[in-house]
Design a protein around this motif. Sequence first.
Motif, PDB file in Angstrom:
ATOM      1  N   LYS A 217       0.823  -1.206   0.000  1.00 41.25           N
ATOM      2  CA  LYS A 217       0.000   0.000   0.000  1.00 41.25           C
ATOM      3  C   LYS A 217       0.863   1.263   0.000  1.00 41.25           C
ATOM      4  CE  LYS A 217      -3.833  -2.411   0.514  1.00 41.25           C
ATOM      5  NZ  LYS A 217      -4.881  -2.480  -0.528  1.00 41.25           N
ATOM      6  N   TYR A 218       1.939   1.198  -0.756  1.00 40.80           N
ATOM      7  CA  TYR A 218       2.899   2.304  -0.732  1.00 40.80           C
ATOM      8  C   TYR A 218       2.364   3.536  -1.457  1.00 40.80           C
ATOM      9  CZ  TYR A 218       7.340   4.766  -1.295  1.00 40.80           C
ATOM     10  OH  TYR A 218       8.340   5.713  -1.247  1.00 40.80           O
ATOM     11  N   LEU A 219       1.749   3.335  -2.605  1.00 39.84           N
ATOM     12  CA  LEU A 219       1.243   4.469  -3.389  1.00 39.84           C
ATOM     13  C   LEU A 219      -0.095   4.936  -2.827  1.00 39.84           C
ATOM     14  CD1 LEU A 219       2.008   3.054  -6.961  1.00 39.84           C
ATOM     15  CD2 LEU A 219       3.363   4.730  -5.672  1.00 39.84           C
ATOM     16  N   SER A 220      -0.181   6.214  -2.542  1.00 32.04           N
ATOM     17  CA  SER A 220      -1.434   6.772  -2.035  1.00 32.04           C
ATOM     18  C   SER A 220      -2.500   6.784  -3.133  1.00 32.04           C
ATOM     19  CB  SER A 220      -1.207   8.188  -1.522  1.00 32.04           C
ATOM     20  OG  SER A 220      -0.857   9.055  -2.607  1.00 32.04           O
ATOM     21  N   LEU A 221      -3.722   6.978  -2.731  1.00 33.75           N
ATOM     22  CA  LEU A 221      -4.810   7.057  -3.716  1.00 33.75           C
ATOM     23  C   LEU A 221      -4.577   8.200  -4.694  1.00 33.75           C
ATOM     24  CD1 LEU A 221      -7.587   6.210  -4.777  1.00 33.75           C
ATOM     25  CD2 LEU A 221      -8.613   7.722  -3.043  1.00 33.75           C
TER      26      LEU A 221
END
Length: 430
Positions: A217-221
């Motif tokens: 879940k490294y990349l934010s929305l």
Amino acid sequence: MYRGRGRTTSGGRSFYRGGYSDQSSNPDYGMSEGRGRRSPNMSPWSGSRHSNHENAAVYRPRMPLPVGTGLQGQNDTLETQGTSDALSHCSSSMGLNRSVEGEKIELSLVEETESCAVSLLHHDLSHNVNISGSVDKSEPSQERNPPQSSSGIDDSNQVECQAVIEHFDICLPKIGTPVMLKPSLLVKNREKRNEIKRSAEGQIGNVLRPGMVLLKKYLSLADQVKIVRACRALGLGSGGFYQPGYRDGAKLHLKMMCLGKNWDPETGNYGDLRPIDRAVPPGIPREFFQLVEKVIKDSHSLVQLKTKASHVEHILPSMKPNICIVNFYSASGRLGLHQDKDESPESLHKGLPVISFSIGDAAEFLYGDQREVDKAEKVELESGDVLVFGGSSRLIFHGVTAIKQKTAPGSLLEETNLRPGRLNLTFREY
């Protein structure tokens, strides 16, 4: 039809491509010179009292036709000194037997009169127009060649080429006002809390093996939305998404776009042009460079934390990407076990890592030291995950066995209208 190749319409006019031809200016077009004079085949001893020129049938137009009708004498009528005299004239020229009974003579005269008129009209038309449909020699003929493009390439080949490189839109088209179920407030708040928690406590990651790091879940929305929109814009332009394949007709189960340099799956070579259409690969957006730089920094921090290594660069080297291969896997997309070994020998020798972004539906990812599915490890890559493998893990076998449908974040789909499937970006340095 080409100009100069004509046909005669049912109305008697000569039709050419572009309209009806105007023959009114041609003095040779119209009634023949022998009309109104004694036919050379008519014998003065035939017994007909109409053998002389004074009593021959003459044509006088009832009313003039408009210019450009093609036949100026079409509506001309035959005027004689008497209907019976005209019939007698035709019967004498045809050598009718006068001994036939009256009714048979009258019927024969009518048929022969029509034959005379048709013969005269045919002679007049054939003076300038070839009845068989061949091209009139008065105008140069034109060959019917297949249409060609300005470059001289046959259009049939060009159409085939365009069908091969037809652009692919990773986002669904918005038709009318689509009704979409928006994520509940509870889901939105949970995603925001998770992002805040990851920012405060550091990214949740794991070192799968030496040189191989998974950042969950490294990349934010917001980052995912920007990536999708950027890839969509680039994918619809020159050098955008297409379905790669091989010369034997086999196709990869995905859509592909190369940024920076083109990679040819047939030869395994990198180049400045895409061979299939000679398109120049688009450049890598600046925002992508910034994300890759941040990923390497955070990966080093995680490796140092997990291994207590003093020289992290020996385990996972840094790199500056000049290549990005963007793949879109549909719901049935997959990719067999393979090695990324087409980069330069120097890059491979140093173990410069490959960095992979996953956006959309989750995927089952396999990796291992051998090209055997049964012996491979499995990990699930979800939307927002980042996978890094370099150093001693640079040449691992890896692939995608399945796409898990309807696992993409609802808020991502709401913002981008991304198609069902997985968007994957892999960065590397040649």
